[in-house]
Design a protein around this motif. Structure first.
Motif, short mmCIF file in Angstrom:
data_model
loop_
_atom_site.label_atom_id
_atom_site.label_comp_id
_atom_site.label_asym_id
_atom_site.label_seq_id
_atom_site.Cartn_x
_atom_site.Cartn_y
_atom_site.Cartn_z
N ASP A 1 15.47 54.80 -12.20
CA ASP A 1 15.33 53.38 -11.89
C ASP A 1 16.26 52.49 -12.70
O ASP A 1 16.38 52.66 -13.92
CB ASP A 1 13.89 52.93 -12.14
CG ASP A 1 12.90 53.51 -11.14
OD1 ASP A 1 13.33 54.30 -10.29
OD2 ASP A 1 11.72 53.14 -11.21
N PRO A 2 16.91 51.54 -12.02
CA PRO A 2 17.76 50.59 -12.72
C PRO A 2 16.94 49.45 -13.33
O PRO A 2 15.86 49.10 -12.84
CB PRO A 2 18.67 50.06 -11.61
CG PRO A 2 17.82 50.13 -10.38
CD PRO A 2 16.97 51.36 -10.56
N PHE A 3 17.48 48.87 -14.39
CA PHE A 3 16.88 47.73 -15.08
C PHE A 3 18.02 46.73 -15.28
O PHE A 3 18.87 46.89 -16.16
CB PHE A 3 16.32 48.20 -16.43
CG PHE A 3 15.49 47.21 -17.20
CD1 PHE A 3 14.11 47.35 -17.26
CD2 PHE A 3 16.09 46.18 -17.91
CE1 PHE A 3 13.34 46.47 -18.00
CE2 PHE A 3 15.33 45.30 -18.65
CZ PHE A 3 13.94 45.43 -18.71
N ILE B 1 26.22 49.36 -9.15
CA ILE B 1 25.85 50.39 -10.14
C ILE B 1 24.41 50.83 -9.91
O ILE B 1 24.09 52.02 -9.95
CB ILE B 1 26.04 49.85 -11.57
CG1 ILE B 1 27.51 49.55 -11.84
CG2 ILE B 1 25.52 50.87 -12.59
CD1 ILE B 1 27.75 48.80 -13.15
N ALA B 2 23.53 49.88 -9.67
CA ALA B 2 22.11 50.20 -9.47
C ALA B 2 21.91 51.14 -8.30
O ALA B 2 21.08 52.06 -8.36
CB ALA B 2 21.32 48.91 -9.26
N ASN B 3 22.67 50.93 -7.24
CA ASN B 3 22.50 51.74 -6.03
C ASN B 3 23.30 53.04 -6.06
O ASN B 3 23.15 53.87 -5.16
CB ASN B 3 22.90 50.93 -4.79
CG ASN B 3 21.91 49.82 -4.49
OD1 ASN B 3 20.76 49.86 -4.91
ND2 ASN B 3 22.36 48.81 -3.75
N ARG C 1 16.89 41.87 -1.24
CA ARG C 1 17.52 42.35 0.00
C ARG C 1 18.32 43.62 -0.20
O ARG C 1 18.35 44.50 0.68
CB ARG C 1 18.44 41.24 0.54
CG ARG C 1 19.16 41.56 1.84
CD ARG C 1 20.28 40.55 2.09
NE ARG C 1 21.35 40.67 1.10
CZ ARG C 1 22.27 39.73 0.90
NH1 ARG C 1 22.24 38.59 1.58
NH2 ARG C 1 23.22 39.92 -0.01
N ASP C 2 19.00 43.75 -1.35
CA ASP C 2 20.04 44.77 -1.49
C ASP C 2 19.70 45.96 -2.37
O ASP C 2 20.36 47.01 -2.26
CB ASP C 2 21.32 44.12 -2.03
CG ASP C 2 21.96 43.18 -1.02
OD1 ASP C 2 21.59 43.24 0.17
OD2 ASP C 2 22.82 42.37 -1.42
N LEU C 3 18.75 45.86 -3.28
CA LEU C 3 18.43 47.01 -4.14
C LEU C 3 17.76 48.09 -3.30
O LEU C 3 16.79 47.83 -2.59
CB LEU C 3 17.53 46.59 -5.30
CG LEU C 3 18.21 45.84 -6.43
CD1 LEU C 3 17.18 45.44 -7.50
CD2 LEU C 3 19.33 46.66 -7.07
N GLN C 4 18.28 49.30 -3.39
CA GLN C 4 17.78 50.41 -2.59
C GLN C 4 16.67 51.13 -3.35
O GLN C 4 16.89 52.08 -4.10
CB GLN C 4 18.93 51.37 -2.28
CG GLN C 4 20.05 50.73 -1.46
CD GLN C 4 21.29 51.60 -1.38
OE1 GLN C 4 21.35 52.69 -1.93
NE2 GLN C 4 22.31 51.11 -0.70
#
Length: 470
Positions: free
Chosen positions: A239-241, A391-393, A416-419
């Motif tokens: 998981d991204p933070f 980077i998160a995705n 909308r965009d974080l997967q």
């Protein structure tokens, strides 16, 4: 892997358990099928009464159960107590809400009339015995979040728990029996992983749910698919933070430490990759590294311990290899990066690893695309929101995510965009019985908890009544 309790703090084997033979498995499958035929018609009030009894018994056993979890998988005692409390709370929640979540649905009157019916309703009927294949990292909660909704839906449960938490697995069977459930409603199967496929293939097993590794999910899903059986998978996560300029950076850094090392860093929904806008990067890095460095590593039975041992020697060694791979390819180690020294006597053989922060991460490093299942954080610098999202995705996983920004526009873009299966703004990801939980991509499919979760293992049945029934 042997079915055994091995204390991760010392490496000592405390107890071993023989796996069930074919006759033992057959007996439990027979009991489950027989119990389901009786239990599936029980009213919600009766199911709720039983589940509340189990919750109250669990609360009464809090200290005993917490200590068992600590000695089996190494989580700090304070966190083990909190896990017990969360389970009891969630059991009461499903006892209170299941009837409403599973109430008959009535379609729009115009659609009913258009179908030529006098009336139509959708009823959520139980499926049958559900096999739950569960992991060791939250040995109580992972089971309860599957069992509570399943039992309230009228299903019965067969538990194949991780081989290193057999005492917790047996306690759970005892818990539901003492609450008054029939013997076949909840049964623990002490079996090896190689026996799971045979159980899934049995015609008496209606569905399977698994929380665990990507490899375990692939194996279970393959067999379930061959048998055309419903399957829910909650697998790994990286998981991204994200921390953006409008965030309360000091608070974000404080929460980031807890988000990374909860459960000794062994949580699928723990934040693992920290992606920080360059405008606040230096401030966040300083506070985050200081917080990670200040954590106390030691005996998990000590209430002042922040980080205990990894649950298995293999897990500790794997984490160590990931860090060394990154170090060898140019990553900077800002803190940690080794096995701790100077632990109390008796802990030297335990599977400890220091809280670690790595930066200057390159896509060639294992830590960039693999899940780090332990107290190791990777720190990235992003030039703007678009790069932070990219980077998160850039991961095969999509379980949950954390985003720190007070800008409504940025929140809209991230939503909308974080997967991922969840986006938590200005806070830490945490499951709750009232909200659906699950992921996308290689983090699995299906949902647990809330109405979506409780309906996963039901048969949504259309009841159509002709004009003569009016």
């Amino acid at each position: 892997m042997a079915i055994a309790t091995v204390d991760p703090a010392t490496g000592r084997t405390l107890a071993t358990f023989p796996p069930l033979d074919a006759q033992g498995v057959e007996e439990r499958l027979r009991r489950a099928a027989e119990a389901f035929e009786q239990y599936r018609t029980s009213p919600f009030d009766h199911r709720a009464q039983l589940l509340r009894r189990a919750a109250d018994r669990l609360t009464a056993d809090r200290e005993k159960v917490a200590a068992t979890m600590v000695t089996e998988m190494g989580k700090p005692l304070v966190q083990a107590r909190a896990e017990v409390d969360k389970c009891a709370k969630s059991m009461h929640w499903f006892a209170d809400h299941a009837a409403g979540l599973l109430a008959d649905q009535i379609p729009d009157a115009a659609d009913v009339a258009d179908s030529g019916a006098a009336g139509v309703r959708v009823r959520f009927r139980p499926l049958g015995p559900v096999l739950a294949v569960m992991p060791w990292n939250f040995p109580l909660w992972q089971v309860i979040r599957a069992a509570a909704p399943a039992l309230m839906a009228g299903d019965v449960l067969l538990l194949k728990h991780a081989s290193n938490v057999p005492r917790t697995a047996l306690y759970l069977q005892e818990l539901f029996a003492h609450a008054g459930y029939e013997a076949g409603c909840f049964q623990t199967l002490l079996i090896a992983s190689g026996q799971v496929a045979e159980v899934i293939r049995d015609d008496r097993v209606a569905a399977v749910t698994l929380t665990g590794s990507e490899g375990a999910g692939q194996s279970v899903a393959t067999v379930a698919g061959e048998q055309l059986k419903k399957c829910v998978l909650e697998l790994g996560g990286s998981d991204p933070f994200l921390v953006l300029p409008s965030a309360d950076v000091a608070k974000a850094a404080q929460v980031a430490v807890r988000a990374r090392v909860q459960n000794n860093g062994q949580s699928c929904i723990a934040a693992k990759r920290f992606i920080v806008h360059e405008a606040v990067f230096a401030e966040f890095e300083r506070a985050f590294v200081e917080g990670m460095r200040a954590l106390r590593v030691g005996n998990p039975m000590d209430e002042h311990t922040d980080v205990g041992p990894l649950a298995t020697e293999q897990g500790r060694d794997e984490l160590e290899e990931q860090v060394e791979d990154a170090r060898g390819k140019g990553a900077r180690v800002l803190c940690g990066g080794r096995r701790p020294e100077g632990l109390a006597e008796g802990l030297g053989e335990g599977w400890f690893y220091e809280p670690t922060v790595l930066t200057d991460i390159d896509p060639a490093m294992r830590v960039h695309h693999e899940e780090c299942f332990g107290p190791v954080a990777t720190l990235y610098r992003a030039a703007d929101l678009a790069e932070a999202v990219a980077i998160a995705n850039d991961t095969p996983y999509g379980l949950s995510s954390n985003a720190w920004t007070r800008d409504p526009g940025e929140q809209g873009v991230l939503a909308r965009d974080l997967q991922a299966g969840g986006v938590y703004f200005n806070g830490m990801t945490a499951s709750h019985p009232a909200f659906p939980f699950g992921g996308i991509k290689r983090s699995g499919y299906g949902r647990e908890l809330d109405g979506l979760g409780i309906r996963e293992f039901t048969n949504p049945t259309t009841l159509w009544y002709g004009p003569e029934d009016s």
